[in-house]
Design a protein around this motif. Structure first.
Motif, short mmCIF file in Angstrom:
data_model
loop_
_atom_site.label_atom_id
_atom_site.label_comp_id
_atom_site.label_asym_id
_atom_site.label_seq_id
_atom_site.Cartn_x
_atom_site.Cartn_y
_atom_site.Cartn_z
N LEU A 9 0.84 -1.20 0.00
CA LEU A 9 0.00 0.00 0.00
C LEU A 9 0.87 1.25 0.00
N SER A 10 0.38 2.29 -0.62
CA SER A 10 1.10 3.56 -0.69
C SER A 10 0.31 4.63 0.06
N ASP A 11 0.83 5.83 0.06
CA ASP A 11 0.18 6.93 0.78
C ASP A 11 -1.12 7.38 0.12
N ASP A 12 -1.40 6.91 -1.08
CA ASP A 12 -2.69 7.21 -1.71
C ASP A 12 -3.78 6.26 -1.24
N ASP A 13 -3.41 5.24 -0.47
CA ASP A 13 -4.35 4.21 -0.04
C ASP A 13 -4.78 4.41 1.41
#
Length: 1184
Positions: free
Chosen positions: A323-327
């Motif tokens: 997961l990234s910071d957009d998630d």
């Protein structure tokens, strides 16, 4: 009448802890006193001057008394006058102003126009990134065409493929590597490399390199076909570089795990296990799918025990890494009930700190109770339907980890998800068991998800990331609409390029299974091109913004792309560098508004009053800054410019007279230093061929040698920097000639005088003083220079020393205190500050001078005033009493006006005066709370320390009296030593020890142990690849060497009190009188206090040193309740009506044999340790 130096220290009514009474001292009859650390926040008694009037009952008696307020104010004025006089004579501020005016024809005054500047830089960055975008599109289009034209080969062999294996050299050096064991190196090219400073690496521009994860078998048919068709990308990479020679790494990350990059360079292999997998890189994750709202639910019923539970914990942690910071994500466990594993009660941003909270919480899960799928799914759907929180609002999914069960919970899906099926369900069967997996497969297939099996640790990494293929289907089906370049957060390049951002573009499979068949839904991978942050920084103004002006940029999350405070101390390849703008600076409401406007893509300008940290992070200054910002078109970034008002204008030298150039240049030659003072030049990039060096003497030598070959007007040089440097050399030399050379520094106890300029010159006079000069030769990186520009008056800077370092040896070392001030010019109504001048005080000599100035003598040779039997004396900072040796003697009785808590009374008390000459403590403390001067000889070696380390009681009193204000912040870029491993490992390290429940469980007997061992042996025979360590044991990973952590920083700065104060530190038996007063036109606080005669009062110690935060800074559970403003990507691809969901997963295990199970179980019980576990390849086939 004067306030007495000290009343008796015997017991007072109040706290039970009492000090030993002094001889002849009776109890204090006054009101009971509060001790420090109890009661209201204000623990001090502020006494107006008229109330501090003790009356000597016996006029004929002699006594030393605490000085009166007007006496101490007189001392303060003498100190101010002395500082002003020295700086006026030696600093040369006025003289330097005249020198600039006399040389007015040699420079022009230029203006920084913020709006034009920021728009120009934004346009330049846009053009830079646009060139990378064009290269990306050429690569993505070529890759899709090459794969479409490729013919799948079932019989392909390793020797049929020739490529450069980036890890080949490292594997040849490793006798245990799989390729050495098999002796298969026929397909690997051997290349020659040449050093390239642009890549900070050795490269080969004629070939690409291939990196394949350790847990993927290089000889598999899927991998060989992937290598076959991606080979054609080599020519496209080369053509892109021909068109744009500034291109850095060009990379294709395949969904199979293969990475092909250009130019070729050997892989930076770690010492042990290489865990790099392109599919887990931040740039790949961002490019392969749209943002996600994910709820992970974990079965913790009683059947999930031992190895299975450990596998689940590790699987959840690996899932979080995708997961990234957009998630957004939340994790819950369930049995009969469902509950979050952490303090997060709703979806939270999947940033580094939140994921760390989840990973730690997951380790605490305990198996008990019965399985209740309904409770788990209902909790997950409720989480996803909560619209009152910030979330991704794109892909929605539930990831369930379980060991198996029979309930399909169809009623839950009918209620929450059907018929639209907006939430995808992914199910994971974990561990070795004989449960029927059909219900799990059905759940996934009925909800547009996928079913995976994780029988052992080797299958975790692959099967927790393959869900991205399913999420990529709508993107592939959207076609050109989804072909949009995205720019990543900042992260650390795995090949040593440093901090980079990457432009990403998904690559789709354009093949069809046959005429008239549906379009292929597979994403082939992600194409990426790196852009080094240093290349972007080069587009920003160089040195025209002044020492305290700067450019910054942020993304839609508010994370900084550019900022002078972006300095990560760790190298963690697995996580992006996510420093929020509000953490890069000291947060306030104005900056929150600016950040929001930038994220929204607006233009703006605002002047604010704000706090800034000094470069050495010891001080905080209140300053005025002008913020101007604009969006960078075609990107998710926004650019800002920060300028102090005094940096609106700057000087640009105009040295057209070559004779004058030569004359000024001669003052840079070391041969002139003896008469003109030593010159340090800022290590700037004056010319392309100038060799850099950390040693300034060597750098100056390199500079002089180059200048003998080229002129300041040469095209290979930065004419602005060179002309300003030479001009400032001449101007500072004139300061030596007019002011410094004819002065006797020793008369005023000065070690040196100096001047530093925006042009990069630091001149120190006399020459011998340069040996002890420790300031940064780049004025823009020198704390004294930047603070002097931001503050009016004279800025004192004591030598910085760590409490753990060796104490200063004053007998052998000459310690200096820097005093500096900015030179402000006013030229035609335009104000600027192009230089800073100052002096370096001799600590020991000025400490003696300090005693005289804060005494009743006018000069050092004047005799002390004697106090006889019939006379009275005030104490001063030089002498108190000259009789006796430490005992106490009652001289008289005292009538003291004492006010406390609103009540005043006069008490009569015998006076105790002590015969040491050090009863009166006099100190100068700077605006950060650091000791500058003291009248106590034993404190001279503590100069530069935070005053709480010297006198905690008095520093706390100054803070409580509002002389100082505290500012706390957090450093999210700090590096900490690795923590010792705990008992909660990600995988078993040896033979699994079964519980009693396990022995009674037939499923465990027949599958959990025996079948696991059989699979290990079978995979080992087939792939010759043994998985030798789990992720937590990879010594080569950066996390094994160091880890990022959060450090709490505390700075102190002057509060709102500007007046002269007398006060009592009310501390039971150890009460002390003190006086504090700011010295005008300086950053100093003058404090006179009684020296503590007992340590009975244990005052709390104020801390200034950076401290580690075990909980990673502010409480994350509280922070997520007030999330910072952000915006997700502008596009979302989570649905396509033509999506084919029939491919929804299948098991990957081999059917067990009962005979083999029984035999291997017996071996296990006899203590045979299993071989390390291989990787399980359960990903969907890439065959078109």
């Amino acid at each position: 009448m004067a306030v007495p130096a000290r009343t008796c220290s015997a017991s007072r009514p109040g706290p039970s802890r009492t000090a030993r009474p002094r001889p002849g001292c009776g109890p204090w009859p006054g009101p009971s006193a509060r001790r420090l650390g109890s009661g209201p926040p204000r623990l001090l008694v502020l006494l107006p001057p008229l109330l501090l009037l003790p009356l000597l009952a016996a006029p004929g008696a002699s006594a030393y008394s605490f000085p009166q307020q007007h006496t101490m104010q007189h001392w303060a004025r003498r100190l101010e006058q002395e500082i002003e006089g020295v700086m006026r004579i030696f600093g040369g501020v006025q003289q330097l102003r005249e020198i600039y005016k006399d040389n007015r024809n040699l420079f022009e005054v230029q203006e920084n126009e913020p709006q034009k500047l920021v728009e120009k830089v934004a346009g330049d960055i846009e053009n830079l990134l646009d060139r990378k975008v064009q290269a990306l599109k050429r690569l993505a289009d070529a890759a899709e065409n090459f794969q479409k034209a490729h013919r799948w080969q079932d019989s392909i062999k390793e020797e049929d493929i020739m490529y450069y294996d980036a890890k080949a050299d490292a594997e040849l050096d490793d006798p245990e590597s799989e390729d050495v064991e098999r002796g298969s190196k026929a397909s690997t090219l051997r290349l020659d490399f040449m050093e390239d400073p642009n890549f900070k690496n050795k490269v080969n521009y004629s070939y690409t390199a291939v990196q394949i994860p350790t847990d993927i078998y290089k000889g598999s048919t899927v991998i060989l076909n992937e290598l076959n068709w991606t080979e054609a990308l080599e020519n496209v990479f080369i053509e892109n570089r021909r068109r744009d020679p500034t291109l850095l790494w060009q990379v294709f990350g395949s969904a199979t795990g293969v990475t092909r990059y250009y130019p070729a360079t050997p892989w930076r292999a770690p010492k042990k296990i290489d865990l790099y997998d392109v599919r887990r890189r931040p740039w790949y994750i961002q490019g392969a799918s749209s943002p996600k709202d994910m709820v992970i639910i974990v079965d913790v019923s009683g059947s999930v025990s031992g190895l299975t539970l450990k596998l689940m914990k590790t699987s959840v942690c690996e899932m979080l890494d995708t997961l990234s910071d957009d998630d957004y994500v939340n994790v819950a466990s369930f049995n009969e009930k469902a509950q979050p594993v952490s303090c997060f009660t709703h979806l939270v941003q999947a940033n580094v700190r939140n994921k760390k909270v989840f990973k730690e919480a997951v380790q605490g899960m305990v198996a008990k109770g019965t399985t209740g799928y309904k409770a788990g799914f209902e909790y997950a759907f409720d989480q996803l339907q909560n619209s009152n929180i910030t979330r991704a609002n794109c892909n929605k999914m539930i990831m369930m980890f379980t060991d198996g069960g029979e309930d399909r919970v169809q009623d839950v899906f009918e209620k929450y998800n059907w018929p639209n099926r907006t939430v995808r369900v992914f199910t994971f069967s974990v561990g070795q068991h004989n449960y029927d997996v059909t219900p799990l497969q059905w759940m996934a297939c009925a909800n547009k998800g996928y079913y995976f099996e994780i029988p052992s640790i080797g299958a975790i990494r692959i099967n927790t990331q393959e869900y991205l293929d399913v999420l990529g289907r709508p993107m592939v089906l959207a076609g050109k609409e989804a072909k949009q370049v995205q720019w990543t957060n900042v992260y650390e390049d795995a090949l040593g390029l440093g901090l980079v951002v990457t432009g990403t573009l998904p690559v789709f499979n354009l093949t069809q299974d046959g005429p008239g068949e549906k379009k292929n839904q597979l994403i082939l991978g992600v194409m990426g091109i790196d852009v080094a942050l240093n290349d972007i920084k080069r587009l920003t103004p160089n040195y025209t913004l002044g020492a305290n002006g700067y450019v910054f940029a942020i993304d839609l999350n508010g994370y900084v792309l550019l900022h002078p405070n972006l300095k990560p101390q760790t190298t963690n390849f697995r996580e992006p560098v996510t420093l929020d703008f509000l953490d890069a600076e000291l947060e306030d409401e104005n900056k929150e508004e600016i950040r929001r406007s930038m994220i929204d893509g607006n233009k703006g300008h605002k002047q604010i009053r704000t706090l800034v940290k000094s470069l050495d992070e010891r001080y905080v200054d209140e300053v005025i800054r002008n913020y101007t910002w604009v969006p960078i078109r075609s990107t998710n970034y926004s650019l800002g410019l920060v300028l102090p008002p005094y940096s609106t204008f700057y000087l640009q030298a105009n040295l057209s007279d070559q004779i004058l150039q030569v004359k000024y240049f001669e003052f840079l030659l070391p041969s002139s230093f003896e008469s003109e003072g030593h010159v340090f030049i800022a290590p700037r990039e004056y010319c392309k061929d100038l060799n850099a060096s950390d040693n300034n003497t060597e750098f100056l030598k390199n500079f002089i040698e180059l200048m003998e070959k080229v002129t300041p007007d040469s095209k290979q040089c930065n004419n602005f920097l060179l002309h300003n440097l030479i001009l400032d050399t001449g101007i500072t030399q004139q300061l030596v000639e007019r002011v410094w050379r004819d002065q006797d520094l020793n008369t005023y106890s000065l070690l040196s005088v100096f001047a530093a300029t925006d042009g990069g010159i630091t001149r120190v006079f006399p020459n011998k003083a340069a040996e002890d000069w420790t300031e940064n030769p780049e004025p823009f990186n020198a704390s004294f220079y930047r603070r002097s520009l931001d503050n009016h008056g004279y800025i004192f800077k004591p030598p910085q020393q760590d409490a753990l370092l060796r104490q200063l040896e004053l007998e052998n070392d000459t310690v200096g205190i820097l005093v500096s001030t900015a030179v402000e010019l006013s030229l035609g109504g335009r104000t600027l500050r192009p230089a800073v001048v100052g002096v370096k005080l001799d600590l020991e000599a000025w400490a003696e001078k300090f005693k005289v100035l804060a005494s009743n003598r006018t000069h050092q040779d004047q005799p002390h005033k004697q106090c006889g039997p019939s006379s009275h004396c005030e104490m001063d900072c030089e002498v108190n009493n000259e009789t006796g040796q430490g005992g106490g003697k009652i001289h008289s009785q005292l009538s003291l006006g004492y006010c406390y808590a609103g009540a005043c009374k006069v008490v009569v008390q015998p006076l105790c005066f002590f015969s040491t000459s050090q009863d009166l403590l006099c100190v100068l403390i700077d605006d950060g709370g650091f000791l500058v001067l003291s009248n106590q000889n034993h404190q001279w070696d503590q100069v530069g320390r935070f005053f709480s380390e010297v006198d905690a009681n008095l520093m706390l009193a100054l803070y409580n009296n509002s002389f100082y204000t505290r500012k706390e912040s957090y450093d999210y870029q700090a590096a900490c030593a690795p923590q010792p491993p705990g008992n909660l490992g990600a995988a078993p390290r040896g033979v699994f020890v079964p519980t009693i429940a396990d022995f009674l469980n037939l499923a465990w007997w027949t599958s959990a142990a025996a079948w696991s061992l059989f699979q290990q042996l079978l995979y080992g025979l087939i792939y010759h690849s043994w998985f030798q360590a789990d992720p937590t044991e990879a010594e080569g990973s950066p996390e094994a060497r160091e880890s990022s952590c959060v450090m709490k920083q505390t700075q102190y700065y002057f509060g709102s009190v500007n007046a002269s104060y007398n006060a009592i530190i009310d501390c039971g038996n150890c009460s002390r009188l003190f006086h504090a007063q700011r010295l005008t036109n300086t950053n100093l606080l003058f404090v006179v206090a009684e020296k503590p005669l007992c340590s009975q009062c244990e005052a709390g110690r104020l801390l200034q040193k950076e401290t580690h935060c075990p909980a990673d800074g502010p409480e994350q559970c509280e922070l997520v309740q007030r999330p910072r403003y952000r915006r997700g990507p502008h596009i979302c691809f989570d649905y396509n009506a033509t999506e084919d969901t029939s491919d929804c997963g299948r098991g990957a295990s081999f059917p067990p044999s009962l005979g083999v199970l029984v035999s291997l179980q017996l071996l296990l019980l006899l203590g045979l340790p299993p071989r390390p576990q291989p990787q399980v390849h359960s990903h969907a086939s890439r065959r078109p």
